[in-house]
Scaffold this motif. Structure first.
Motif, short mmCIF file in Angstrom:
data_model
loop_
_atom_site.label_atom_id
_atom_site.label_comp_id
_atom_site.label_asym_id
_atom_site.label_seq_id
_atom_site.Cartn_x
_atom_site.Cartn_y
_atom_site.Cartn_z
N TYR A 96 -4.08 5.29 3.51
CA TYR A 96 -4.06 4.60 4.80
C TYR A 96 -3.68 3.14 4.60
O TYR A 96 -3.72 2.61 3.50
CB TYR A 96 -5.42 4.71 5.51
CG TYR A 96 -6.55 4.03 4.78
CD1 TYR A 96 -6.82 2.67 4.97
CD2 TYR A 96 -7.37 4.73 3.90
CE1 TYR A 96 -7.85 2.04 4.29
CE2 TYR A 96 -8.40 4.12 3.22
CZ TYR A 96 -8.64 2.77 3.41
OH TYR A 96 -9.66 2.15 2.74
N THR A 97 -3.30 2.51 5.71
CA THR A 97 -3.08 1.07 5.76
C THR A 97 -4.02 0.51 6.81
O THR A 97 -4.63 1.27 7.59
CB THR A 97 -1.61 0.73 6.12
OG1 THR A 97 -1.28 1.36 7.36
CG2 THR A 97 -0.66 1.18 5.01
N ILE A 98 -4.16 -0.81 6.82
CA ILE A 98 -5.04 -1.45 7.82
C ILE A 98 -4.28 -2.52 8.58
O ILE A 98 -3.27 -3.07 8.10
CB ILE A 98 -6.28 -2.10 7.17
CG1 ILE A 98 -5.88 -3.24 6.24
CG2 ILE A 98 -7.14 -1.06 6.47
CD1 ILE A 98 -6.94 -4.28 6.02
N THR A 99 -4.78 -2.81 9.76
CA THR A 99 -4.42 -4.01 10.51
C THR A 99 -5.73 -4.68 10.91
O THR A 99 -6.80 -4.06 10.85
CB THR A 99 -3.57 -3.70 11.77
OG1 THR A 99 -4.33 -2.86 12.64
CG2 THR A 99 -2.25 -3.05 11.40
N HIS A 100 -5.62 -5.93 11.30
CA HIS A 100 -6.83 -6.67 11.70
C HIS A 100 -6.44 -7.57 12.86
O HIS A 100 -5.45 -8.29 12.79
CB HIS A 100 -7.31 -7.52 10.52
CG HIS A 100 -8.71 -8.02 10.64
ND1 HIS A 100 -9.14 -8.81 11.69
CD2 HIS A 100 -9.79 -7.86 9.85
CE1 HIS A 100 -10.42 -9.11 11.51
NE2 HIS A 100 -10.84 -8.54 10.41
N GLY A 101 -7.19 -7.51 13.92
CA GLY A 101 -6.96 -8.37 15.07
C GLY A 101 -7.79 -9.63 14.97
O GLY A 101 -8.53 -9.83 14.00
#
Length: 168
Positions: A96-101
Protein backbone atom coordinates in the motif's frame (compact mmCIF):
# COMPACT_ATOMS: atom_id res chain seq x y z
CA UNK A 1 47.51 62.50 70.30
CA UNK A 2 44.43 64.63 70.79
CA UNK A 3 44.15 65.02 66.99
CA UNK A 4 44.47 61.32 66.48
CA UNK A 5 41.73 60.71 69.07
CA UNK A 6 39.43 63.28 67.40
CA UNK A 7 39.98 61.72 63.96
CA UNK A 8 39.20 58.27 65.38
CA UNK A 9 36.02 59.64 66.99
CA UNK A 10 34.85 61.16 63.66
CA UNK A 11 35.50 57.85 61.86
CA UNK A 12 33.57 55.97 64.53
CA UNK A 13 30.61 58.31 64.15
CA UNK A 14 30.69 57.97 60.35
CA UNK A 15 30.88 54.19 60.58
CA UNK A 16 27.79 54.09 62.80
CA UNK A 17 25.77 56.34 60.43
CA UNK A 18 23.51 54.30 58.11
CA UNK A 19 24.66 54.18 54.48
CA UNK A 20 22.66 56.01 51.84
CA UNK A 21 20.06 53.77 50.13
CA UNK A 22 20.26 53.08 46.37
CA UNK A 23 17.76 54.99 44.27
CA UNK A 24 16.89 52.02 42.02
CA UNK A 25 15.95 48.37 42.29
CA UNK A 26 16.46 45.62 39.71
CA UNK A 27 13.99 42.75 39.71
CA UNK A 28 14.87 39.83 37.47
CA UNK A 29 11.85 37.77 36.37
CA UNK A 30 12.16 34.44 34.55
CA UNK A 31 9.80 31.68 33.54
CA UNK A 32 9.83 28.51 31.48
CA UNK A 33 7.43 26.64 29.23
CA UNK A 34 8.42 23.00 28.84
CA UNK A 35 8.90 21.61 25.36
CA UNK A 36 5.99 19.35 24.41
CA UNK A 37 5.55 17.53 21.09
CA UNK A 38 2.82 14.90 20.69
CA UNK A 39 0.92 13.14 17.94
CA UNK A 40 -2.46 11.62 18.80
CA UNK A 41 -4.60 9.36 16.61
CA UNK A 42 -8.39 9.55 16.81
CA UNK A 43 -8.51 5.76 16.32
CA UNK A 44 -5.88 3.09 16.96
CA UNK A 45 -7.40 0.06 15.24
CA UNK A 46 -8.46 0.45 11.61
CA UNK A 47 -9.99 -2.20 9.35
CA UNK A 48 -9.60 -1.77 5.60
CA UNK A 49 -11.25 -3.49 2.63
CA UNK A 50 -8.53 -5.63 1.02
CA UNK A 51 -10.52 -5.76 -2.24
CA UNK A 52 -10.58 -1.98 -2.70
CA UNK A 53 -7.91 0.11 -4.38
CA UNK A 54 -9.66 3.38 -3.51
CA UNK A 55 -8.20 5.58 -0.77
CA UNK A 56 -9.35 4.36 2.64
CA UNK A 57 -9.19 6.43 5.80
CA UNK A 58 -6.87 5.26 8.56
CA UNK A 59 -8.16 7.97 10.87
CA UNK A 60 -6.96 11.42 11.80
CA UNK A 61 -3.80 12.45 13.60
CA UNK A 62 -3.50 15.60 15.68
CA UNK A 63 -0.03 17.11 15.96
CA UNK A 64 0.91 19.44 18.80
CA UNK A 65 4.37 20.89 19.20
CA UNK A 66 5.50 24.11 20.84
CA UNK A 67 9.13 23.79 19.68
CA UNK A 68 10.42 27.18 18.52
CA UNK A 69 12.23 25.46 15.63
CA UNK A 70 9.36 23.20 14.58
CA UNK A 71 9.58 19.43 14.47
CA UNK A 72 10.42 16.42 12.31
CA UNK A 73 7.68 13.90 11.53
CA UNK A 74 8.53 10.32 10.59
CA UNK A 75 5.98 7.84 9.27
CA UNK A 76 7.16 4.23 9.20
CA UNK A 77 5.69 0.77 8.71
CA UNK A 78 6.54 -2.38 10.65
CA UNK A 79 6.15 -4.42 7.42
CA UNK A 80 7.81 -2.03 4.94
CA UNK A 81 4.53 -0.70 3.56
CA UNK A 82 2.53 -3.86 3.16
CA UNK A 83 -0.17 -5.76 4.99
CA UNK A 84 1.16 -9.25 5.70
CA UNK A 85 -0.89 -12.36 6.31
CA UNK A 86 -0.59 -13.18 10.02
CA UNK A 87 -0.15 -16.84 9.07
CA UNK A 88 3.29 -15.96 7.66
CA UNK A 89 5.16 -14.11 4.95
CA UNK A 90 4.66 -16.91 2.43
CA UNK A 91 0.86 -16.66 2.88
CA UNK A 92 0.51 -13.35 1.03
CA UNK A 93 0.89 -9.61 1.37
CA UNK A 94 -0.81 -6.49 0.05
CA UNK A 95 1.42 -3.46 -0.60
CA UNK A 96 0.00 0.00 0.00
CA UNK A 97 0.87 3.68 -0.22
CA UNK A 98 -0.29 6.51 2.03
CA UNK A 99 -1.44 10.09 1.74
CA UNK A 100 -1.85 12.57 4.56
CA UNK A 101 -4.13 15.58 4.71
CA UNK A 102 -3.90 18.68 6.86
CA UNK A 103 -2.61 22.21 6.75
CA UNK A 104 0.60 23.86 7.91
CA UNK A 105 2.72 21.51 5.80
CA UNK A 106 1.27 18.22 7.10
CA UNK A 107 -0.11 17.23 3.72
CA UNK A 108 1.33 14.45 1.59
CA UNK A 109 -0.82 14.69 -1.53
CA UNK A 110 1.12 12.30 -3.78
CA UNK A 111 0.91 8.73 -2.48
CA UNK A 112 4.17 7.50 -0.95
CA UNK A 113 5.32 4.00 -0.14
CA UNK A 114 6.42 3.13 3.37
CA UNK A 115 8.95 0.60 2.07
CA UNK A 116 11.28 3.07 3.77
CA UNK A 117 10.16 5.61 6.38
CA UNK A 118 9.08 9.02 5.10
CA UNK A 119 10.34 12.07 6.97
CA UNK A 120 9.10 15.67 6.83
CA UNK A 121 10.55 18.73 8.58
CA UNK A 122 7.83 21.14 9.66
CA UNK A 123 8.36 24.70 10.88
CA UNK A 124 6.96 26.13 14.06
CA UNK A 125 3.52 27.68 13.90
CA UNK A 126 0.62 28.65 16.12
CA UNK A 127 -1.37 25.90 14.37
CA UNK A 128 0.95 23.26 15.84
CA UNK A 129 0.96 24.86 19.29
CA UNK A 130 -2.85 24.71 19.24
CA UNK A 131 -3.07 21.31 17.49
CA UNK A 132 -3.22 20.68 13.73
CA UNK A 133 -5.17 17.66 12.46
CA UNK A 134 -4.77 15.71 9.23
CA UNK A 135 -6.29 12.51 7.86
CA UNK A 136 -4.09 9.50 7.09
CA UNK A 137 -5.26 7.40 4.12
CA UNK A 138 -4.15 4.06 2.68
CA UNK A 139 -4.31 3.14 -0.97
CA UNK A 140 -3.95 -0.60 -1.44
CA UNK A 141 -2.20 -1.90 -4.53
CA UNK A 142 -4.43 -4.11 -6.64
CA UNK A 143 -4.40 -7.38 -4.75
CA UNK A 144 -2.25 -9.81 -6.66
CA UNK A 145 -4.34 -12.86 -5.80
CA UNK A 146 -3.94 -14.26 -9.32
CA UNK A 147 -0.17 -13.90 -9.20
CA UNK A 148 1.94 -16.97 -8.55
CA UNK A 149 4.52 -14.66 -6.96
CA UNK A 150 2.06 -13.37 -4.36
CA UNK A 151 -0.93 -15.65 -3.83
CA UNK A 152 -3.32 -14.20 -1.26
CA UNK A 153 -4.42 -16.87 1.13
CA UNK A 154 -7.40 -16.49 3.43
CA UNK A 155 -6.69 -14.92 6.78
CA UNK A 156 -6.05 -11.67 8.54
CA UNK A 157 -3.57 -9.21 7.08
CA UNK A 158 -1.89 -6.66 9.30
CA UNK A 159 0.69 -3.91 9.62
CA UNK A 160 1.44 -1.15 12.11
CA UNK A 161 2.08 2.40 10.93
CA UNK A 162 4.20 4.34 13.40
CA UNK A 163 4.04 8.13 13.37
CA UNK A 164 6.53 10.00 15.54
CA UNK A 165 7.52 13.62 15.97
CA UNK A 166 10.68 15.08 17.40
CA UNK A 167 11.32 18.73 18.15
CA UNK A 168 14.00 20.33 15.94
Amino acid sequence: MKTLFAAASVLAVLASTPAMADDKADVSITGNIALACTVSPDVRDVTVDLNSTAAQSAGSLTYRCNGANGFTRTIASDNAGQLNNVAGANKGFVPYTITHGGGSGLGIATPVSLATPTTTNLGSSAAFVNGQTGTLSLILAKPASASAANPLFAGDYTDVIRVSITAN
